[in-house]
Design a protein around this motif. Structure first.
Motif, PDB file in Angstrom:
ATOM      1  N   UNK A  33     -15.923  21.141  10.195  1.00  0.00           N
ATOM      2  CA  UNK A  33     -15.796  22.052  11.296  1.00  0.00           C
ATOM      3  C   UNK A  33     -16.320  23.259  11.536  1.00  0.00           C
ATOM      4  N   UNK A  34     -17.781  23.034  11.316  1.00  0.00           N
ATOM      5  CA  UNK A  34     -18.509  24.513  11.364  1.00  0.00           C
ATOM      6  C   UNK A  34     -19.869  23.975  12.310  1.00  0.00           C
ATOM      7  N   UNK A  77      -0.205  38.481  10.997  1.00  0.00           N
ATOM      8  CA  UNK A  77      -1.646  38.318  10.948  1.00  0.00           C
ATOM      9  C   UNK A  77      -2.204  37.344  11.945  1.00  0.00           C
ATOM     10  N   UNK A  78      -1.169  36.663  12.637  1.00  0.00           N
ATOM     11  CA  UNK A  78      -1.659  35.475  13.616  1.00  0.00           C
ATOM     12  C   UNK A  78      -2.420  36.069  14.855  1.00  0.00           C
ATOM     13  N   UNK A  79      -3.695  35.882  15.024  1.00  0.00           N
ATOM     14  CA  UNK A  79      -4.208  36.070  16.330  1.00  0.00           C
ATOM     15  C   UNK A  79      -3.617  35.948  17.565  1.00  0.00           C
ATOM     16  N   UNK A  80      -2.793  34.912  17.622  1.00  0.00           N
ATOM     17  CA  UNK A  80      -2.158  34.586  18.698  1.00  0.00           C
ATOM     18  C   UNK A  80      -0.779  33.922  18.346  1.00  0.00           C
ATOM     19  N   UNK A 126       3.236  30.605  15.941  1.00  0.00           N
ATOM     20  CA  UNK A 126       1.971  30.733  15.941  1.00  0.00           C
ATOM     21  C   UNK A 126       1.433  29.938  17.085  1.00  0.00           C
ATOM     22  N   UNK A 127       0.492  30.483  17.756  1.00  0.00           N
ATOM     23  CA  UNK A 127      -0.143  29.732  19.054  1.00  0.00           C
ATOM     24  C   UNK A 127      -1.495  29.206  18.843  1.00  0.00           C
ATOM     25  N   UNK A 128      -1.354  27.819  18.958  1.00  0.00           N
ATOM     26  CA  UNK A 128      -2.524  27.010  18.318  1.00  0.00           C
ATOM     27  C   UNK A 128      -3.205  26.520  19.517  1.00  0.00           C
ATOM     28  N   UNK A 129      -4.611  26.133  19.241  1.00  0.00           N
ATOM     29  CA  UNK A 129      -5.249  25.813  20.593  1.00  0.00           C
ATOM     30  C   UNK A 129      -4.732  24.492  21.014  1.00  0.00           C
ATOM     31  N   UNK A 130      -5.116  23.768  22.052  1.00  0.00           N
ATOM     32  CA  UNK A 130      -4.701  22.588  22.562  1.00  0.00           C
ATOM     33  C   UNK A 130      -5.054  21.572  21.592  1.00  0.00           C
ATOM     34  N   UNK A 178      -5.736  30.194  13.272  1.00  0.00           N
ATOM     35  CA  UNK A 178      -4.245  30.040  13.890  1.00  0.00           C
ATOM     36  C   UNK A 178      -3.356  30.924  13.171  1.00  0.00           C
ATOM     37  N   UNK A 179      -3.297  31.024  11.885  1.00  0.00           N
ATOM     38  CA  UNK A 179      -2.091  31.754  11.209  1.00  0.00           C
ATOM     39  C   UNK A 179      -2.440  33.294  10.821  1.00  0.00           C
ATOM     40  N   UNK A 235     -10.351  34.504  15.316  1.00  0.00           N
ATOM     41  CA  UNK A 235     -10.241  33.584  16.375  1.00  0.00           C
ATOM     42  C   UNK A 235     -11.078  34.093  17.812  1.00  0.00           C
ATOM     43  N   UNK A 290     -14.111  24.998  15.093  1.00  0.00           N
ATOM     44  CA  UNK A 290     -15.376  25.051  14.662  1.00  0.00           C
ATOM     45  C   UNK A 290     -15.981  26.252  15.060  1.00  0.00           C
ATOM     46  N   UNK A 327     -14.882  29.122  12.901  1.00  0.00           N
ATOM     47  CA  UNK A 327     -15.678  29.213  11.701  1.00  0.00           C
ATOM     48  C   UNK A 327     -16.801  29.526  11.812  1.00  0.00           C
TER      49      UNK A 327
END
Lengths: 143, 490
Positions: A65-66, A128-131, A137-141, B331-332, B336, B349, B352
């Protein structure tokens, strides 16, 4: 303490030997070749038979995942091949029947008593959560 | 020629003694340290975060304790610089990465708790290679730290900020972390003392992991006594770290004065191979002969498996890194990207890609490759078997000898920018430091000489939990050589 001597080692108390050792240090003839100057990558070899292709680099980067830019794919493929060529040095080591060392301490499982202890307050955990939204915590879809 | 030392040049021993006796207040001392930081920091860039206000406030608290006659801790008033991968509650901890640029830990690392409980004053968080991946401090998102001995050269890494701050008098002592040499390399390049403890001696709770089976937090100081003092404070079992060893904390300062008569020192011939600069070899041999003059018995020894140490180290470290750094998903916590409605995988991705610098991404990708189906046996498992061979070689040689000695770094400090574009060439610099991490054994780097004004470090490696022996040998050597009084020309 007892003075011990390994087979093949020399006693450095001998002064003329000292000089000999100083002179020899930094010269290669008596020592194994294992340092920087001996592992210059031969370009032809990498070009001819790469350890890792650009497509493989793309695939591994996807697994990790980069995201990589086009230029990075190019550069990483070249650099990774050089590094992997050096890594293949380990093929020369005789390791048949040698067990792997995953960890230097002989730990198996480390348990503690299953007792409730104070945990991080929710506010601190979310700080520290960006969203975040309504205490989550708000995660992406995901789907 | 005898000038009075300036306040920022005092050792930890002198600071604690002067504060106890009332000759010096913590506030006076910390003010002098802050003054020194203002004087040199814009040229050295040791710190990511300087904690001026917090430090002055704590100094005031300690002075209040002195006035009340309260018991004072072993590090009372000492200014400690802490590497920025060690969590400090309420103070941002970045790992010198954009990924954690705004990360403020909600808890303290165990070592930080221990420092505070002994009345130390944390003066700032130090610059490092991003996620401790590097040997020069050049991979930091915030830019490189400079070597106080020559501002055009690297200070070593990855704990380069910690070493530079101690060397230049911006801090009394510092904490670093050492995965493959990250304490010893900058200690050598900045002419200070740095010790990587036996794996498990110091708690890693609150250390942001890179390669967890290899890394240890350790002390860095301008002299061996201070190094021993700091280790005495941070060492010992911690139930919060399941990989910490069940050992009692120890006072390493009390055994420094013992004799080294008959101390058996093995000199691995592999440490003087082709890649070792002749001038470095000469200085280190001179140091080894000095140890002989002081009563040690030295002989050459061979550890044939060291030939494979560097490759095995990098395969293991990168494999562990690829797993450890998977947690950075944005996320945490962490960087972002703006949400454009993309799916999880794409956002992850992108976070990162923009959050990590090139060296971190390179290592994650290589580690992922080494662990992937079809390559696992060939790289990772093979490297772990070699690790066993290296351990066996160390065990064998340390039955014959009490400690092993050689150079810390194969070459003197080089120019900023000189090697950063060739990752493999940079990895080669770690060739003499990684073996101790693979074996889990303690190792110390101490100043042993100079080449054209650039520092050279002597490395001593011992068996598990023989830190007292390493420190005693270092202390005796230091006393005879008298190098610690030579400070960088800044």
């Amino acid at each position: 303490m007892i003075e011990a001597r390994l087979p093949g080692t020399r006693n450095l108390h001998n002064n003329h030997l000292r000089q000999d050792i100083i002179n020899r240090s930094g010269k290669s003839h008596a020592y194994p070749n294992w340092c920087a100057r001996t592992v210059q990558v031969k370009d032809e070899k990498v070009m001819g038979k790469p350890y890792i292709s650009r497509r493989e680099v793309e695939h591994i980067a996807w697994l990790a995942h980069i995201e990589l830019t086009e230029e990075e794919k190019e550069l990483f493929t070249k650099q990774l091949n050089e590094i992997l060529e050096y890594f293949r040095k380990i093929d020369e080591a005789e390791t048949e029947g040698v067990p792997p060392t995953y960890h230097v301490l002989d730990l198996v499982n480390v348990y503690r008593e299953d007792e409730v202890e104070e945990s991080l307050p929710k506010g601190d955990a979310l700080k520290n959560a960006p969203k975040k939204e309504r205490g989550f915590f708000k995660a992406p879809k995901i789907i | 020629m005898n000038r009075m030392p300036r306040l920022h040049e005092l050792t930890a021993k002198e600071v604690t003694e002067s504060i106890r006796s009332g000759e010096l207040t913590a506030r006076e001392y910390i003010s002098a340290i802050i003054e020194r930081i203002r004087e040199v920091e814009d040229r050295i860039d040791s710190f990511v975060t300087v904690m001026e206000d917090e430090a002055l406030k704590r100094a005031g608290d300690i002075d209040y304790k002195v006035r009340k006659g309260d018991r004072l801790g072993r590090l009372c008033g000492v200014a400690v610089a802490v590497k920025d991968n060690i969590c400090t509650k309420g103070i941002r901890t970045t790992c010198s990465s954009r990924m954690l640029e705004n990360f403020i830990p909600p808890y303290n690392a165990t070592v930080v708790e221990k420092l505070l409980s002994e009345d130390a004053i944390i003066i700032g968080k130090t610059n490092m290679d991003e996620f401790a991946m590097g040997s020069t401090t050049e991979t930091s998102y915030f830019g490189p730290t400079k070597n106080p001995w020559d501002l055009t050269r690297v200070p070593g890494g990855s704990s380069g900020g910690s070493a530079a701050s101690v060397s230049s008098g911006e801090a009394t002592v510092a904490l670093g972390s050492d995965t493959g040499g990250s304490i010893r390399c900058p200690a050598s390049y900045c002419s200070i003392v740095g010790l990587k403890p036996t794996y498990g001696l110091v708690s890693r709770y609150g250390l942001i992991a890179y390669a967890n089976s290899l890394e240890q937090i350790g002390p860095m100081a301008r002299n061996t006594y201070d190094c021993a003092l700091l280790l005495s404070v941070i060492g010992g079992y911690d139930p919060k770290d399941s990989t910490s060893a069940k050992v009692e904390p120890k006072d390493y300062t009390s055994s420094l004065n013992g004799p080294i008569d008959g101390l058996r020192i093995g000199v691995p011939e592999e440490f003087f191979g082709e890649g070792t600069d002749e001038r470095v070899a000469r200085e280190v041999w001179r140091a080894i002969h000095k140890l002989e003059d002081l009563g040690a018995v030295c002989e050459e020894v061979s550890l044939p498996s060291l030939e494979f140490a560097l490759a095995a180290y990098y395969i293991i470290a990168m494999s562990e890194a690829s797993s450890n750094l998977a947690r950075f998903d944005g996320v945490r916590y962490g960087y972002r990207v703006e949400d454009d409605g993309s799916d999880w995988s794409t956002v992850y991705s992108k976070n990162r890609r923009f959050g990590f610098g090139p060296e971190v991404r390179r290592r994650i990708i290589l580690g992922t490759y080494a662990l992937s189906a079809g390559y696992y046996d060939q790289y990772y498992l093979k490297a772990l078997r070699i690790r066993t061979l290296i351990r066996r070689d160390f065990e064998k040689s340390l039955r014959e000898f009490d400690i092993l000695a050689g150079p810390t770094m194969p070459i003197p400090p080089f120019k900023l920018g000189e090697k950063i574009h060739d990752p493999l060439e940079l990895y080669m610099c770690d060739i003499l430091t990684v073996p101790a991490n693979l074996a889990g054994y303690p190792a110390i780097s101490i100043p042993c000489g100079f080449i054209d004004g650039l520092p050279v470090g002597l490395q001593l490696i011992g068996g598990p939990f023989t830190e007292d022996l390493l420190l005693r040998a270092a202390y005796t050597f230091e006393g005879a050589k008298g190098l610690t009084s030579i400070r960088p020309p800044i």
